[in-house]
Motif scaffolding. Structure first.
Motif, mmCIF file in Angstrom:
data_model
loop_
_atom_site.group_PDB
_atom_site.id
_atom_site.type_symbol
_atom_site.label_atom_id
_atom_site.label_comp_id
_atom_site.label_asym_id
_atom_site.label_seq_id
_atom_site.Cartn_x
_atom_site.Cartn_y
_atom_site.Cartn_z
ATOM 1 N N ASP A 449 -54.428 -24.352 -0.334
ATOM 2 C CA ASP A 449 -53.102 -23.890 -0.754
ATOM 3 C C ASP A 449 -53.046 -23.721 -2.275
ATOM 4 N N PHE A 450 -53.658 -24.647 -2.983
ATOM 5 C CA PHE A 450 -53.700 -24.531 -4.443
ATOM 6 C C PHE A 450 -54.602 -23.364 -4.874
ATOM 7 N N LEU A 451 -55.673 -23.132 -4.122
ATOM 8 C CA LEU A 451 -56.517 -21.975 -4.426
ATOM 9 C C LEU A 451 -55.731 -20.682 -4.235
ATOM 10 N N ARG A 452 -54.914 -20.621 -3.193
ATOM 11 C CA ARG A 452 -54.093 -19.435 -2.961
ATOM 12 C C ARG A 452 -53.124 -19.221 -4.123
ATOM 13 N N ASP A 453 -52.482 -20.303 -4.572
ATOM 14 C CA ASP A 453 -51.569 -20.183 -5.711
ATOM 15 C C ASP A 453 -52.284 -19.637 -6.943
ATOM 16 N N ALA A 454 -53.489 -20.120 -7.177
ATOM 17 C CA ALA A 454 -54.253 -19.645 -8.336
ATOM 18 C C ALA A 454 -54.564 -18.163 -8.208
ATOM 19 N N ALA A 455 -54.995 -17.742 -7.021
ATOM 20 C CA ALA A 455 -55.358 -16.338 -6.806
ATOM 21 C C ALA A 455 -54.156 -15.415 -6.941
ATOM 22 N N LEU A 456 -53.009 -15.842 -6.420
ATOM 23 C CA LEU A 456 -51.830 -14.988 -6.435
ATOM 24 C C LEU A 456 -51.184 -14.913 -7.809
ATOM 25 N N ASN A 457 -51.378 -15.936 -8.630
ATOM 26 C CA ASN A 457 -50.731 -15.971 -9.945
ATOM 27 C C ASN A 457 -51.619 -15.473 -11.080
ATOM 28 N N ASP A 458 -52.908 -15.324 -10.818
ATOM 29 C CA ASP A 458 -53.803 -14.818 -11.860
ATOM 30 C C ASP A 458 -54.920 -14.012 -11.198
ATOM 31 N N PRO A 459 -54.842 -12.673 -11.221
ATOM 32 C CA PRO A 459 -55.862 -11.830 -10.576
ATOM 33 C C PRO A 459 -57.279 -12.115 -11.066
ATOM 34 N N ARG A 460 -57.408 -12.638 -12.278
ATOM 35 C CA ARG A 460 -58.742 -12.936 -12.807
ATOM 36 C C ARG A 460 -59.420 -14.070 -12.041
ATOM 37 N N LEU A 461 -58.628 -14.910 -11.371
ATOM 38 C CA LEU A 461 -59.171 -16.036 -10.614
ATOM 39 C C LEU A 461 -59.333 -15.722 -9.134
ATOM 40 N N LEU A 462 -58.976 -14.484 -8.741
ATOM 41 C CA LEU A 462 -58.950 -14.134 -7.316
ATOM 42 C C LEU A 462 -60.305 -14.328 -6.644
ATOM 43 N N ASN A 463 -61.350 -13.770 -7.226
ATOM 44 C CA ASN A 463 -62.664 -13.838 -6.572
ATOM 45 C C ASN A 463 -63.131 -15.270 -6.376
ATOM 46 N N ASP A 480 -63.114 -17.562 12.232
ATOM 47 C CA ASP A 480 -61.774 -17.006 12.451
ATOM 48 C C ASP A 480 -60.778 -17.561 11.448
ATOM 49 N N SER A 481 -60.805 -18.866 11.255
ATOM 50 C CA SER A 481 -59.896 -19.485 10.298
ATOM 51 C C SER A 481 -60.173 -19.006 8.882
ATOM 52 N N ALA A 482 -61.454 -18.890 8.531
ATOM 53 C CA ALA A 482 -61.822 -18.441 7.184
ATOM 54 C C ALA A 482 -61.360 -17.003 6.950
ATOM 55 N N ASN A 483 -61.566 -16.126 7.937
ATOM 56 C CA ASN A 483 -61.151 -14.730 7.794
ATOM 57 C C ASN A 483 -59.637 -14.601 7.699
ATOM 58 N N LEU A 484 -58.915 -15.407 8.485
ATOM 59 C CA LEU A 484 -57.456 -15.366 8.442
ATOM 60 C C LEU A 484 -56.955 -15.771 7.060
ATOM 61 N N TRP A 485 -57.545 -16.828 6.507
ATOM 62 C CA TRP A 485 -57.136 -17.270 5.171
ATOM 63 C C TRP A 485 -57.482 -16.218 4.129
ATOM 64 N N TRP A 486 -58.653 -15.638 4.254
ATOM 65 C CA TRP A 486 -59.092 -14.606 3.305
ATOM 66 C C TRP A 486 -58.092 -13.449 3.285
ATOM 67 N N SER A 487 -57.687 -12.998 4.464
ATOM 68 C CA SER A 487 -56.771 -11.870 4.540
ATOM 69 C C SER A 487 -55.404 -12.198 3.950
ATOM 70 N N SER A 488 -55.040 -13.481 3.906
ATOM 71 C CA SER A 488 -53.746 -13.870 3.334
ATOM 72 C C SER A 488 -53.792 -13.925 1.810
ATOM 73 N N VAL A 489 -55.005 -13.854 1.244
ATOM 74 C CA VAL A 489 -55.164 -13.998 -0.205
ATOM 75 C C VAL A 489 -55.647 -12.711 -0.857
ATOM 76 N N VAL A 490 -56.586 -12.051 -0.193
ATOM 77 C CA VAL A 490 -57.290 -10.922 -0.795
ATOM 78 C C VAL A 490 -56.680 -9.611 -0.327
ATOM 79 N N PRO A 491 -56.488 -8.647 -1.214
ATOM 80 C CA PRO A 491 -56.004 -7.323 -0.806
ATOM 81 C C PRO A 491 -56.916 -6.702 0.240
#
Length: 496
Positions: A449-463, A480-491
């Motif tokens: 969840d904290f990783l998601r916050d970082a990715a959404l608030n700073d595109p430089r940290l997305l990867n 399946d779980s990993a792909n679902l999480w990835w799709s919620s974070v990555v364009p």
């Protein structure tokens, strides 16, 4: 293809030879066609009675000249010569005597150069002076670490194996294919790497890309067969026991050198401005002192469990030992290394000094920079640690956490991150990224969840955030779980 080669080895080798010849037929055919077309166009331009037609045809004919030049350059292109320190006969009389005996016994070609390198390896390389037209110079390449970590009998086996690639029991046609494989691989990589330089290189790379997978696959199988045959030659020259022990030692010790010896060497840069000991001068002692660390049953079981893959023409250890009928036992410690027998008195120490100087010249600057970075960072940690966390600014809290993650551990960084994240003025993407790492290191899923916050608030940290979260969930909860999480974070346009 391996099944085909086992079912009918001679038929398979004839097929590989035909594929290899087809490459040359196509190459010479292309050259002949371009030259014939150029001559025809030039003749037409000269004989034409119309000035405009003469100019057009002549210009088109001249356009063919660069293509003809590229094909000719390809034919005569020379790859880089192997690098290393040339070893003279008086510096290694025993080594050269063995090479001479192998030459006499196996009736193979002459070894023109013997090179010493800094690798834990040994190899034979043929350098074509005239491109596809040959003019080969044969190079025997021996790593000093290999000489320091191997017994003389095992070294004899290795030399016989490598020399066997130049002769062997296989036919001259198959040996030619083996040489051409190395040459064409080099050509393919050359044009592939230079595909963006110009249109002609891109065209050559495109044509080779269509042909090369087929050529590579067929010759890969043949090259792997040659490894078995070279092992058999080694067994005949040095015996099954020495060959088997050498294969095991090379696998286990070679893995330890890359995985443990060098990382430990560079860890000293955190503690000293200069190395406490130089790597090559210390190798023989390190190999012997750490024998139980690299030569143990756990390491042997792991090596035995490996399977042959398509990344290396060398078969796996298990298949190589089975092929020569050697048992999978641990090799004994080396009492007298091959370097002490095959090199003249004092030459081993001289080579160690040369390679150590070469290594320090290449790495000394980065070593000193690392030492200064560590020294200043640890001083800064002590300075920030001396103050209570509530009194530190947001910037200093993040700096402290970052330094503790780098030089201590996740648990040490946690208090500073917790203090920063509860401050006003957020969000703090970098702190969220680090705190997510800390929680995942503790096995706490809330870290994603904290990783998601970082990715959404700073595109430089997305990867970085996306990859860390994905790999954590992949290992803990599945794809399946990993792909679902990835799709919620990555364009959507960014694939996993």
């Amino acid at each position: 293809m391996e099944n085909d080669s086992y079912a009918n080895p001679e038929a398979f080798r004839r097929k590989v030879l035909a594929i290899s010849l087809a490459a040359y037929v196509a190459l010479f055919g292309a050259l002949a066609g371009l030259v014939a077309l150029f001559v025809t166009l030039m003749q037409w331009a000269v004989e034409s009675q119309r000035v405009f037609t003469t100019i057009k045809v002549g210009l088109f004919g001249l356009f063919l000249l660069p293509l003809i030049f590229v094909v000719l350059r390809f034919m005569f292109m020379r790859l880089d010569r192997p690098s290393g320190r040339e070893l003279e006969r008086d510096e290694a009389p025993k080594l050269f005597d063995i090479v001479d005996k192998l030459h006499s016994k196996l009736q193979g070609p002459e070894i023109h150069h013997v090179l010493v390198t800094d690798d834990y390896n040994a190899a034979i390389c043929q350098h074509a002076r005239y491109g596809i037209f040959g003019g080969y110079r044969n190079y025997l390449i021996v790593g000093l670490p290999f000489l320091l970590g191997t017994t003389p009998k095992e070294m004899l086996s290795v030399l016989a194996h490598e020399y066997g690639h130049l002769c062997g029991d296989h036919s001259k046609g198959a040996a030619w294919v083996y040489r051409q494989r190395r040459l064409l691989v080099g050509f393919y990589e050359h044009f592939r790497d230079g595909a963006e330089d110009n249109v002609v290189s891109a065209a050559m790379a495109g044509m080779l890309k269509r042909f090369f997978p087929y050529y590579s696959a067929y010759t890969f199988v043949l090259a792997r067969q040659f490894e078995y045959e070279a092992d058999q030659i080694a067994s005949e020259m040095a015996g099954h026991t020495a060959t088997g022990q050498g294969l095991v030692r090379s696998h286990l010790l070679g893995d330890w050198v890359g995985r443990t010896f060098w990382p430990r060497m560079y860890e000293n840069a955190d503690r000293a401005e200069r190395p406490p000991f130089m790597p090559y001068a210390s190798m023989r002692m390190a190999f012997k002192a750490n024998y139980d660390e690299w030569a143990n049953q756990k390491a042997m079981d792991a090596a035995w469990a490996e399977s042959s893959d398509v990344d290396d023409t060398h078969p796996c250890l298990r298949e190589r030992l089975d092929a020569i009928g050697a048992p999978p036992g641990l090799p004994p410690p080396v009492e007298t290394p091959a370097a002490d027998v095959m090199l003249a008195a004092g030459v081993g120490k001289k080579l160690e000094s040369e390679l150590d100087k070469q290594w320090w010249d290449a790495n000394g600057r980065s070593w000193r920079e690392r030492y200064r970075h560590v020294t200043l960072s640890q001083s800064r940690i002590r300075e920030l640690d001396a103050q209570p966390l509530p009194q530190l600014s947001v910037q200093h809290l993040q700096e402290l956490a970052s330094l503790k993650l780098e030089f201590e551990n996740a648990a040490a960084a946690k208090p500073a991150l917790q203090e920063q994240l509860k401050r006003s003025g957020g969000p703090f993407p970098k702190a969220s990224l680090m705190y997510g790492q800390v929680l995942l290191a503790e096995g706490d899923r809330k870290g994603v969840d904290f990783l998601r916050d970082a990715a959404l608030n700073d595109p430089r940290l997305l990867n970085e955030a996306a990859e860390r979260g994905y790999h954590y969930l992949l290992s803990k909860e599945g794809e399946d779980s990993a792909n679902l999480w990835w799709s919620s974070v990555v364009p959507e346009e960014m694939p996993a």
